[in-house]
Design an enzyme around this catalytic site. Structure first.
Site, short mmCIF file in Angstrom:
data_model
loop_
_atom_site.label_atom_id
_atom_site.label_comp_id
_atom_site.label_asym_id
_atom_site.label_seq_id
_atom_site.Cartn_x
_atom_site.Cartn_y
_atom_site.Cartn_z
N SER A 124 0.82 -1.21 0.00
CA SER A 124 0.00 0.00 0.00
C SER A 124 0.86 1.26 0.00
CB SER A 124 -0.89 -0.01 1.24
OG SER A 124 -1.65 1.16 1.28
N CYS A 158 0.40 3.49 10.78
CA CYS A 158 0.96 4.59 10.01
C CYS A 158 1.64 5.60 10.93
CB CYS A 158 -0.12 5.30 9.21
SG CYS A 158 0.58 6.66 8.25
C1 FMN Z 1 5.44 6.55 -0.03
C2 FMN Z 1 4.86 5.47 0.84
C3 FMN Z 1 3.51 5.49 1.17
C4 FMN Z 1 2.95 4.51 2.00
N1 FMN Z 1 1.61 4.53 2.28
C5 FMN Z 1 1.07 3.53 3.02
C6 FMN Z 1 -0.34 3.48 3.26
O1 FMN Z 1 -1.12 4.31 2.77
N2 FMN Z 1 -0.83 2.47 4.03
C7 FMN Z 1 -0.01 1.50 4.57
O2 FMN Z 1 -0.49 0.61 5.25
N3 FMN Z 1 1.32 1.52 4.33
C8 FMN Z 1 1.88 2.50 3.57
N4 FMN Z 1 3.24 2.50 3.33
C9 FMN Z 1 4.09 1.43 3.88
C10 FMN Z 1 4.36 0.32 2.84
O3 FMN Z 1 3.17 -0.30 2.42
C11 FMN Z 1 5.33 -0.73 3.40
O4 FMN Z 1 4.73 -1.35 4.53
C12 FMN Z 1 6.66 -0.16 3.81
O5 FMN Z 1 7.08 0.81 2.88
C13 FMN Z 1 7.77 -1.19 3.96
O6 FMN Z 1 8.00 -1.87 2.75
P1 FMN Z 1 9.15 -1.47 1.68
O7 FMN Z 1 10.43 -1.35 2.44
O8 FMN Z 1 9.16 -2.59 0.69
O9 FMN Z 1 8.72 -0.20 1.08
C14 FMN Z 1 3.80 3.49 2.51
C15 FMN Z 1 5.16 3.47 2.17
C16 FMN Z 1 5.70 4.43 1.35
C17 FMN Z 1 7.16 4.37 1.01
#
Ligand code: FMN
Ligand code: FAD
Ligand code: FES
Lengths: 306, 265
Positions: A22, A131
Site C-alpha cells: 500500500s 501509520c
Molecule cells: C510513499 C509510501 C507510502 C505509503 N503509504 C502507506 C499506506 O497508505 N498504508 C499503509 O499501510 N502503508 C503505507 N506505506 C508502507 C508500505 O506499504 C510498506 O509497509 C513499507 O514501505 C515497507 O516496505 P518497503 O520497504 O518494501 O517499502 C507506505 C510506504 C511508502 C514508502
C-alpha cells in the site's frame, strides 16, 4: 517444468506470492503501462479513508542510505472515488485487489469496513494500524495490543465475508504481543511490517528534510528488521503472515517465505523501477527451479535451526 | 514506435562535458542510442536509473528530455549530488534503465509570440521545444546563468530562434538586474506565451511577474520525485484550490494560475 508459485490465503487464491504494498503502487493503474497487472499475486492500493484526505505539507519524501523516508500523511481520494473511479479499471477478476484502510477511531474504521465489505472486486481489507505519519490514531493503535485487538474486532464485525488483514508496526517493543492480540480480535492475516519511524536533517540549512520532521523509513535498509519481525510473528501465531519491508528481488521473496511468510508485498522497490514487481513475479519460478523448490508450501518455514 | 511508459534498458553512447575545460563545471550531455521511447512533447521528462545504483540510491533520477529523435535520446545533466555524479561518470556501453516520456509538456502555439525563460540547467527542455516548434521565428529565449555560457546548449538554441539573450549572474549583486530583465520580458510577452524552467526561486519570480502583468505563463517544476509515475504522492505541489497535485503526472509543467507556489519543495 515450472515451479508452482500459487498461494492459498483465507478467502482468496493468489497465482503467486508477489503483491504490491500500500502507498507504493498508487491505485494500480499508474503501473499498468509497465507490466500486466494480472501477473501479480495481488495489489494492495493506497490507504483509503472515508473522506478524501489532503496529506502532509511538502517536502514529504527524503532519500536515505538504501532507503527513503516518507510523511505522505495518507493523502487519498476517499473510499467513494476509489470504488467508482479506480476499482472498476482494475482486473479484479484475475488479481486480488486489497483495500488498505485508515481511520481516526474504531467507529470510523468499522464504517469504512462496512462500505468496503459491500464492494464487489475487493478481495480483502488490510487494516492500517501502523501509520507513523498521522496525528490521530495511526501508529498509536498498533502500539497497544488491547487497542489493536479491539480495532480488529470492530472491523471484523463489519467486514462481512471479506478477510481482514491487520498491518503491524515494527515500532513496538514486542511485535508478537500485538500480533497475538490482532489474531484474537479476528484477524485472518497479518501484514508485517509498516515503516520504521526515522528522521533526516541537513547540517547546512539546519532544517529537517521532511516538513513533518519525522517520517517512515522503508526500502532495502529495513529488510533485516522486516525479516526478523516476520520470523518472530510466524513462530507465535498460526494466521498466515505477509512479509513486507525492503524486498527487491525474487531471492528476497524466498527469504521471507523461508522464515514462514505466505506471501510478500513489494513497496519502495516499485520506485526503483516501475516494472519491479512484475519482474520479480516473472523471475520467481525460474529461481525456484534453480533451487529445486516445487511449490511454496513445501519450502515455507523450513529455516534450519541456527 | 515505442510504448509510452515501458522501461527500456538503454546503452550509453557518450557522456560529453560541456564548457571550456574538460567538465570542470559539471555539465554533461548524455546520449543514448535506440531509445524505443514514444514521441515526446517538450517539457516531458524521463526517469533514469543506471544499473550501478544497485540498492543505493533507491530512487531513479528525473531529467527533462533535451532532445529525442527516433534513434537518439539526449539529456543535459548537471552533476550536483550523488546520483548525478554517478551518471556523469558513466562510460559508453554502460547500461541504464530509462522510462518515459512522462508528465505534461509545454504548450506549443505556433502563431503566438513565445518567450522561453530559462535558468541554468533549466535550459534543457527548450532545446527540444525550439527543435519541435513549427514557427521558430516566433520564439525568443532569455537565459540566466552563473557558469560560463559555453557550459550550456545556448549557442545551438540561439541559432534557431529569432532572439536570444543571455544574462550572467557573476555575483549575487547581479540578481536585481536579472529580475529587471525578466520583468521587462514578461511585460513584453504579456499578450503572448511564456514558458519557464529553472530553479524554484526563479520560477517563483516568473509566476509573480506573470500575475502582475496578466501574462499567460507556464512553469516547469523540479520537485523531488521517487517514482515519477504517480505511485508515491511524494512530488506534490499545492494547486490554486489548496489541494495537492502530483508534479510527475499532472506536471511538471503547470499554468501559473493553477498553482499557489510557496518557497518549500
Ligand atoms: C510513499 C509510501 C507510502 C505509503 N503509504 C502507506 C499506506 O497508505 N498504508 C499503509 O499501510 N502503508 C503505507 N506505506 C508502507 C508500505 O506499504 C510498506 O509497509 C513499507 O514501505 C515497507 O516496505 P518497503 O520497504 O518494501 O517499502 C507506505 C510506504 C511508502 C514508502
Ligand atoms: C521533471 C524534472 C526535470 C529535470 N530535468 C533536469 C535536467 O534536464 N537536467 C538536470 O541536470 N537536472 C534536472 N532535474 C533535476 C535533477 O533531477 C536533480 O538534479 C537530480 O535528481 C539530483 O540528484 P542527485 O543524486 O545528484 O542529487 P542528491 O544527492 O539527491 O541531492 C543533491 C542536491 O540536489 C537536490 N535535488 C534532489 N532531487 C532533486 C530534484 N528532483 N530536482 C532538483 N533538485 C534535486 C537536493 O535537494 C540536494 O540539494 C530535473 C528534475 C525534475 C523533477
Ligand atoms: S514522483 Fe511519485 S507520485 Fe510523483
Amino acid at each position: 517444468m515450472s515451479a508452482d508459485t500459487s498461494v492459498r490465503l483465507p478467502g482468496m487464491h493468489a497465482k503467486n506470492p508477489v503483491m504490491t504494498a500500500s502507498g507504493t503502487f498508487g491505485y494500480g493503474m499508474e503501473f499498468a503501462p509497465y507490466g500486466d497487472l494480472r501477473g501479480l499475486g495481488g495489489i494492495v492500493v493506497k490507504g483509503l479513508s472515508l473522506r478524501p484526505r489532503t496529506g502532509n505539507p511538502m517536502p514529504r519524501i527524503a532519500e536515505t542510505p538504501c532507503g527513503m523516508l516518507n510523511a505522505i500523511g495518507l493523502q487519498n481520494c476517499g473510499v467513494e472515488v476509489f470504488l467508482h473511479d479506480k476499482l472498476p479499471r482494475l482486473p479484479f477478476a484475475e488479481t486480488p485487489i486489497v483495500a488498505n484502510l485508515y481511520a481516526c477511531d474504531a467507529e470510523e474504521f468499522a464504517e469504512l469496513a462496512g462500505v468496503l465489505s459491500a464492494a464487489e472486486g475487493v478481495a480483502a481489507l488490510e487494516v492500517n494500524i501502523s501509520c507513523p505519519n498521522v496525528k490521530a490514531g495511526g501508529i498509536a493503535f498498533g502500539q497497544d495490543p488491547a487497542m489493536a485487538g479491539k480495532l480488529t474486532e470492530a472491523v471484523k464485525k463489519r467486514a462481512g465475508d471479506k478477510p481482514v488483514w491487520v498491518k503491524l508496526s515494527p515500532n513496538v517493543t514486542d511485535i508478537v504481543g500485538v500480533a497475538r492480540a490482532a489474531v484474537l480480535g479476528g484477524a485472518d492475516v497479518l501484514t508485517c511490517i509498516n515503516t520504521l519511524t526515522g528522521m533526516s536533517v541537513d547540517i547546512r540549512s539546519r532544517k529537517p528534510r521532511l516538513a513533518n520532521v519525522i517520517g517512515g523509513l522503508s526500502g532495502p535498509a529495513i529488510k533485516p528488521v522486516a525479516l526478523r519481525c516476520v520470523w518472530q510473528v510466524c513462530q507465535a501465531v498460526s494466521a498466515p503472515v505477509i512479509g513486507v519491508g525492503g524486498i527487491s528481488s525474487a531471492e528476497d521473496v524466498l527469504e521471507f517465505i523461508l522464515v514462514g511468510a505466505h506471501a510478500v508485498q513489494i513497496g519502495t522497490a516499485n520506485f526503483m523501477r516501475p516494472d519491479m514487481a512484475f519482474r520479480i513475479a516473472e523471475r520467481l519460478p525460474a529461481l525456484m527451479d534453480e533451487l529445486g523448490i516445487k511449490n511454496l508450501d513445501d519450502y515455507r518455514g523450513t529455516l534450519a535451526a541456527g | 514506435m515505442g510504448i509510452s511508459g515501458a522501461c527500456r534498458d538503454l546503452t550509453i553512447l557518450s557522456v560529453t562535458p560541456a564548457g571550456p575545460v574538460g567538465g570542470q563545471y559539471g555539465c554533461y550531455y548524455l546520449e543514448f542510442d535506440n531509445p524505443g521511447l514514444a514521441p515526446a512533447v517538450a517539457g516531458q521528462f524521463v526517469m533514469v536509473r543506471p544499473a550501478c545504483f544497485g540498492s543505493d540510491p533507491v530512487w531513479p533520477r528525473p531529467f527533462s528530455i533535451c532532445r529525442l529523435t527516433p534513434d537518439r535520446l539526449t539529456l543535459f545533466v548537471q552533476a550536483c549530488g550523488r546520483g548525478t555524479d554517478v551518471l556523469c561518470r558513466l562510460v559508453p556501453g554502460d547500461r541504464v534503465t530509462v522510462w518515459g516520456p512522462l508528465g505534461q509538456g509545454f504548450c506549443l502555439e505556433p502563431d503566438t509570440p513565445t518567450v522561453m525563460l530559462a535558468g541554468g540547467v533549466g535550459i534543457a527542455p527548450f532545446v527540444e521545444y525550439a527543435a519541435t516548434h513549427p514557427a521558430q521565428h516566433n520564439l525568443a529565449l532569455v537565459f540566466g546563468h552563473r557558469q560560463p555560457l559555453s557550459c550550456y546548449p545556448f549557442s545551438e538554441l540561439s541559432q534557431v530562434v529569432a532572439r536570444a539573450e543571455a544574462f550572467e549572474e557573476k555575483t549575487p549583486d547581479d540578481l536585481p538586474n536579472f529580475i529587471e530583465l525578466l520583468e521587462k520580458t514578461v511585460a513584453e510577452y504579456a499578450g503572448g506565451l511564456i514558458v519557464a524552467c529553472g530553479p524554484r526561486p526563479f520560477l517563483l519570480t516568473v509566476a509573480r511577474l506573470a500575475r502582475r502583468f496578466g501574462a499567460r505563463a507556464q512553469v516547469s517544476l523540479e520537485n523531488r520525485m521517487a517514482c515519477g509515475v504517480g505511485g508515491c504522492l511524494g512530488c506534490v505541489e499545492k494547486n490554486a484550490l489548496g489541494q495537492y497535485v502530483q508534479t510527475c503526472t499532472e506536471g511538471p509543467v503547470f499554468w501559473v494560475e493553477e498553482l499557489s507556489l510557496s518557497e518549500d519543495a
